[in-house]
Design a protein around this motif. Structure first.
Motif, PDB file in Angstrom:
ATOM      1  N   GLN A  13      -9.254  -3.345  -6.280  1.00 50.47           N
ATOM      2  CA  GLN A  13      -8.852  -3.228  -8.252  1.00 50.47           C
ATOM      3  C   GLN A  13      -8.880  -5.301  -8.401  1.00 50.47           C
ATOM      4  OE1 GLN A  13      -6.227  -0.369  -9.724  1.00 50.47           O
ATOM      5  NE2 GLN A  13      -8.195  -0.523 -11.417  1.00 50.47           N
TER       6      GLN A  13
ATOM      7  N   ASN B  84       9.626   4.680   0.558  1.00 50.05           N
ATOM      8  CA  ASN B  84       9.479   4.001  -1.095  1.00 50.05           C
ATOM      9  C   ASN B  84      10.426   3.730  -1.755  1.00 50.05           C
ATOM     10  OD1 ASN B  84       8.413   4.845  -4.074  1.00 50.05           O
ATOM     11  ND2 ASN B  84       6.641   3.474  -3.082  1.00 50.05           N
TER      12      ASN B  84
ATOM     13  N   ARG C  45     -10.737   2.162  -9.540  1.00 45.34           N
ATOM     14  CA  ARG C  45      -9.988   1.796  -8.510  1.00 45.34           C
ATOM     15  C   ARG C  45     -11.600   2.173  -7.244  1.00 45.34           C
ATOM     16  NH1 ARG C  45      -5.899   3.827  -5.172  1.00 45.34           N
ATOM     17  NH2 ARG C  45      -3.775   2.898  -6.583  1.00 45.34           N
TER      18      ARG C  45
ATOM     19  N   GLU D  54      -2.711   5.310  -0.093  1.00 46.48           N
ATOM     20  CA  GLU D  54      -4.332   4.846   0.220  1.00 46.48           C
ATOM     21  C   GLU D  54      -4.497   4.755   1.060  1.00 46.48           C
ATOM     22  OE1 GLU D  54      -5.303   2.753  -2.835  1.00 46.48           O
ATOM     23  OE2 GLU D  54      -3.051   1.944  -3.134  1.00 46.48           O
TER      24      GLU D  54
ATOM     25  N   SER E 177       0.190   5.104  -9.102  1.00 44.99           N
ATOM     26  CA  SER E 177       0.785   5.976  -8.613  1.00 44.99           C
ATOM     27  C   SER E 177       1.655   5.694  -9.881  1.00 44.99           C
ATOM     28  CB  SER E 177       1.423   5.141  -7.553  1.00 44.99           C
ATOM     29  OG  SER E 177       1.871   4.088  -7.368  1.00 44.99           O
ATOM     30  N   TRP E 178       1.605   5.698 -11.109  1.00 47.26           N
ATOM     31  CA  TRP E 178       2.313   5.453 -12.041  1.00 47.26           C
ATOM     32  C   TRP E 178       1.731   6.115 -13.402  1.00 47.26           C
ATOM     33  CZ3 TRP E 178       5.786   0.897 -11.599  1.00 47.26           C
ATOM     34  CH2 TRP E 178       4.989  -0.449 -11.204  1.00 47.26           C
TER      35      TRP E 178
ATOM     36  N   ASP F  26      -3.335  -6.082  -3.996  1.00 49.71           N
ATOM     37  CA  ASP F  26      -3.969  -4.737  -4.222  1.00 49.71           C
ATOM     38  C   ASP F  26      -4.498  -3.948  -3.460  1.00 49.71           C
ATOM     39  OD1 ASP F  26      -1.701  -4.883  -5.667  1.00 49.71           O
ATOM     40  OD2 ASP F  26      -2.929  -3.833  -7.595  1.00 49.71           O
ATOM     41  N   THR F  27      -4.478  -3.188  -2.841  1.00 56.12           N
ATOM     42  CA  THR F  27      -5.260  -2.613  -1.209  1.00 56.12           C
ATOM     43  C   THR F  27      -5.969  -1.436  -2.340  1.00 56.12           C
ATOM     44  OG1 THR F  27      -3.867  -0.381  -1.015  1.00 56.12           O
ATOM     45  CG2 THR F  27      -3.831  -2.822   0.111  1.00 56.12           C
ATOM     46  N   ASP F  28      -6.145  -1.365  -3.248  1.00 55.04           N
ATOM     47  CA  ASP F  28      -7.009  -0.373  -3.844  1.00 55.04           C
ATOM     48  C   ASP F  28      -8.916  -1.171  -4.321  1.00 55.04           C
ATOM     49  OD1 ASP F  28      -6.569  -1.836  -6.300  1.00 55.04           O
ATOM     50  OD2 ASP F  28      -5.521  -0.039  -6.962  1.00 55.04           O
TER      51      ASP F  28
ATOM     52  N   GLY G  87       8.927   0.708  -3.840  1.00 51.67           N
ATOM     53  CA  GLY G  87       8.021   0.014  -5.245  1.00 51.67           C
ATOM     54  C   GLY G  87       7.520  -0.801  -5.164  1.00 51.67           C
ATOM     55  N   LYS G  88       6.386  -1.862  -5.506  1.00 47.74           N
ATOM     56  CA  LYS G  88       5.648  -2.510  -4.857  1.00 47.74           C
ATOM     57  C   LYS G  88       6.431  -3.734  -5.015  1.00 47.74           C
ATOM     58  CE  LYS G  88       1.296  -4.400  -6.908  1.00 47.74           C
ATOM     59  NZ  LYS G  88      -0.019  -4.272  -8.158  1.00 47.74           N
TER      60      LYS G  88
ATOM     61  N   ALA H 201       8.005  -4.439  -1.597  1.00 48.26           N
ATOM     62  CA  ALA H 201       6.760  -4.329  -0.592  1.00 48.26           C
ATOM     63  C   ALA H 201       6.427  -5.863  -0.685  1.00 48.26           C
ATOM     64  CB  ALA H 201       5.859  -3.653  -0.514  1.00 48.26           C
TER      65      ALA H 201
ATOM     66  N   ALA I  41       0.808  -1.028  -0.180  1.00 48.37           N
ATOM     67  CA  ALA I  41       0.028   0.131  -0.226  1.00 48.37           C
ATOM     68  C   ALA I  41       0.844   1.456  -0.011  1.00 48.37           C
ATOM     69  CB  ALA I  41      -0.759   0.081   1.336  1.00 48.37           C
TER      70      ALA I  41
ATOM     71  N   ASP J 109       4.524   1.038   1.737  1.00 51.19           N
ATOM     72  CA  ASP J 109       5.700   1.425   1.237  1.00 51.19           C
ATOM     73  C   ASP J 109       6.264   3.231   0.705  1.00 51.19           C
ATOM     74  OD1 ASP J 109       7.869   1.436  -0.288  1.00 51.19           O
ATOM     75  OD2 ASP J 109       6.317   0.670  -2.149  1.00 51.19           O
TER      76      ASP J 109
HETATM   77  N1  UDP Z   1       1.679   0.662  -4.638  1.00 53.27           N
HETATM   78  C1  UDP Z   1       3.221  -0.088  -4.050  1.00 53.27           C
HETATM   79  N2  UDP Z   1       3.791   0.833  -3.536  1.00 53.27           N
HETATM   80  C2  UDP Z   1       4.435   1.882  -4.920  1.00 53.27           C
HETATM   81  C3  UDP Z   1       3.600   1.732  -6.095  1.00 53.27           C
HETATM   82  C4  UDP Z   1       1.687   1.141  -5.901  1.00 53.27           C
HETATM   83  O1  UDP Z   1       3.159  -0.329  -2.706  1.00 53.27           O
HETATM   84  O2  UDP Z   1       5.370   2.254  -5.162  1.00 53.27           O
HETATM   85  C5  UDP Z   1       0.479  -0.341  -4.590  1.00 53.27           C
HETATM   86  C6  UDP Z   1      -0.558   0.442  -4.091  1.00 53.27           C
HETATM   87  O3  UDP Z   1      -0.817   0.747  -3.102  1.00 53.27           O
HETATM   88  C7  UDP Z   1      -1.842  -0.565  -4.471  1.00 53.27           C
HETATM   89  C8  UDP Z   1      -1.088  -1.087  -5.597  1.00 53.27           C
HETATM   90  O4  UDP Z   1       0.728  -1.098  -5.539  1.00 53.27           O
HETATM   91  O5  UDP Z   1      -2.245  -0.958  -3.567  1.00 53.27           O
HETATM   92  C9  UDP Z   1      -1.340  -1.115  -6.686  1.00 53.27           C
HETATM   93  O6  UDP Z   1      -0.647  -0.474  -7.341  1.00 53.27           O
HETATM   94  P1  UDP Z   1      -1.661   1.426  -8.219  1.00 53.27           P
HETATM   95  O7  UDP Z   1      -3.065   1.209  -7.690  1.00 53.27           O
HETATM   96  O8  UDP Z   1      -0.860   2.505  -8.290  1.00 53.27           O
HETATM   97  O9  UDP Z   1      -1.408   0.845  -9.857  1.00 53.27           O
HETATM   98  P2  UDP Z   1      -2.297  -0.377 -10.614  1.00 53.27           P
HETATM   99  O10 UDP Z   1      -3.220  -0.899 -10.339  1.00 53.27           O
HETATM  100  O11 UDP Z   1      -2.813   0.848 -11.776  1.00 53.27           O
HETATM  101  O12 UDP Z   1      -1.568  -1.049 -11.464  1.00 53.27           O
END
Ligand code: UDP
Ligand code: MG
Length: 326
Positions: free
Chosen positions: A107, A80, A208, A21, A214-215, A103-105, A82-83, A86, A18, A52
């Motif tokens: 999605q 941070n 979301r 978030e 965050s990309w 993911d915590t959003d 990066g994912k 994490a 996360a 993160d």
């Molecule tokens: N996230 C993270 N570190 C980062 C970017 C994203 O931990 O540097 C987490 C973010 O909180 C979410 C997951 O990774 O839970 C996916 O990120 P995001 O929704 O931004 O990416 P997308 O769904 O567009 O691939």
């Protein structure tokens, strides 16, 4: 048959990266609680939020939540990273019979969890949720992802189109991934590379439910280059091939030019010379750049810095998992 560590119920970890978030993480935890409640008799659940380097109130929001059917852990990284880092932190610090990356959003649809667990109980070591539609995202993002996946397939032999990080991994697979010595990691690619038998569950990407992705495009470009160079050295072969073809072409052109000169027709054409110079100059620079990308990877790998640093850990219930150095 999979075994539990602390009771006769198998222990299942949710690894949830996360970053910023705060707006939606409580909603996410509530939805997860609801989804897991009918399964809590069969499994022991722990949800591990890897913060993160959030700069908002994500950590406070997580700590304010009292879960019903899972133990909640918050692992805060110092900044941070990066994912990918994490996810690695979650897998490395918190062993379990099976781990689900989520993911915590919201999605990643939670209704797939019971099916994932059923497959795992039936002996499948990797259950992958695969996107059948990519949901709402900018046109350029969808296009760039397509180009990246095609390049990964052609050059690295990995079919990653539609793949997401939403996966269940058995402890055996997690251990195999953790045993890999490389430091710069592309989780999805490595799971596919590992080749364990997997089951695929299709899903539609929801919008979301709070916050925003965050990309940025620069971030995405860096991520793509890193992952491509991690899985294939084909670009190096391509520049060698282009160089060889140019050598053949210049040989032929040289013979032709000398012949013309011997026959008394001095070749004119300042423009041709300039164009050739520009072409060769740019080819050289591009080739050097490609080699440079690989040198940069070697440099990063040999520095052998940790992928992340843990700042603190918090548990909603007495901790059962042990932390070791990152
Ligand atoms: N996230 C993270 N570190 C980062 C970017 C994203 O931990 O540097 C987490 C973010 O909180 C979410 C997951 O990774 O839970 C996916 O990120 P995001 O929704 O931004 O990416 P997308 O769904 O567009 O691939
Ligand atoms: Mg998302």
């Amino acid at each position: 048959m999979n075994t539990a560590i602390n009771s006769n119920k198998p222990d299942i970890n949710f690894i949830c990266p996360a970053m910023n978030e705060g707006l939606g993480i409580v909603g996410f935890l509530q939805a997860l609680d609801k989804q897991l409640s009918p399964l809590a008799k069969q499994y022991t659940f722990t949800v591990i939020v890897i913060d993160d380097g959030s700069t908002d109130n994500t950590a406070q929001q997580v700590q304010s939540y009292s879960p019903d059917c899972f133990a909640l852990t918050l692992c805060q990284l110092t900044r941070n990273f990066g994912k990918e880092a994490a996810i690695q932190a979650g897998l490395m610090h918190y062993p379990a019979a099976a781990s689900i990356i989520l993911d915590t959003d919201l999605q990643h649809p939670l209704h797939l969890i019971p099916e994932m667990l059923q497959h795992w109980q039936a002996g499948v070591l990797v259950v992958e949720a695969v996107k059948v539609s990519r949901g709402k995202e900018p046109f350029w993002y969808a296009w760039a992802s397509k180009v990246f996946y095609k390049a990964m397939q052609v050059t690295g032999g990995l079919a990653l189109e539609g793949q997401s990080d939403y996966k269940l991994l058995d402890a055996k697979v997690v251990q195999a991934l953790l045993d890999l010595p490389e430091r710069i990691r592309f989780f999805r690619g490595l799971v596919q590379w590992s080749g364990f038998k997997s089951e695929v569950l299709p899903f539609e990407v929801a919008a979301r439910h709070a916050g925003e992705s965050s990309w940025g495009w620069l971030h995405l470009l860096r991520y793509s280059i890193r992952n491509l160079t991690a899985f294939t050295s084909l670009p190096l072969y391509i520049i060698t091939l282009v160089g060889t073809l140019m050598l053949l072409f210049s040989g032929l052109l040289g013979v032709h030019t000398l012949y013309q000169w011997a026959m008394g027709f001095a070749v004119t054409g300042f423009t041709t010379v300039i164009l050739l110079l520009l072409f060769i100059g740019s080819m050289l620079l591009v080739s050097l750049g490609i080699i440079g990308l690989y040198v940069a990877r070697i440099y990063e790998e040999t520095k052998a810095r940790p992928l992340y640093l843990v700042a603190s850990e918090w548990h909603s219930k007495p901790a059962v998992n042990k932390t070791k150095a990152g």
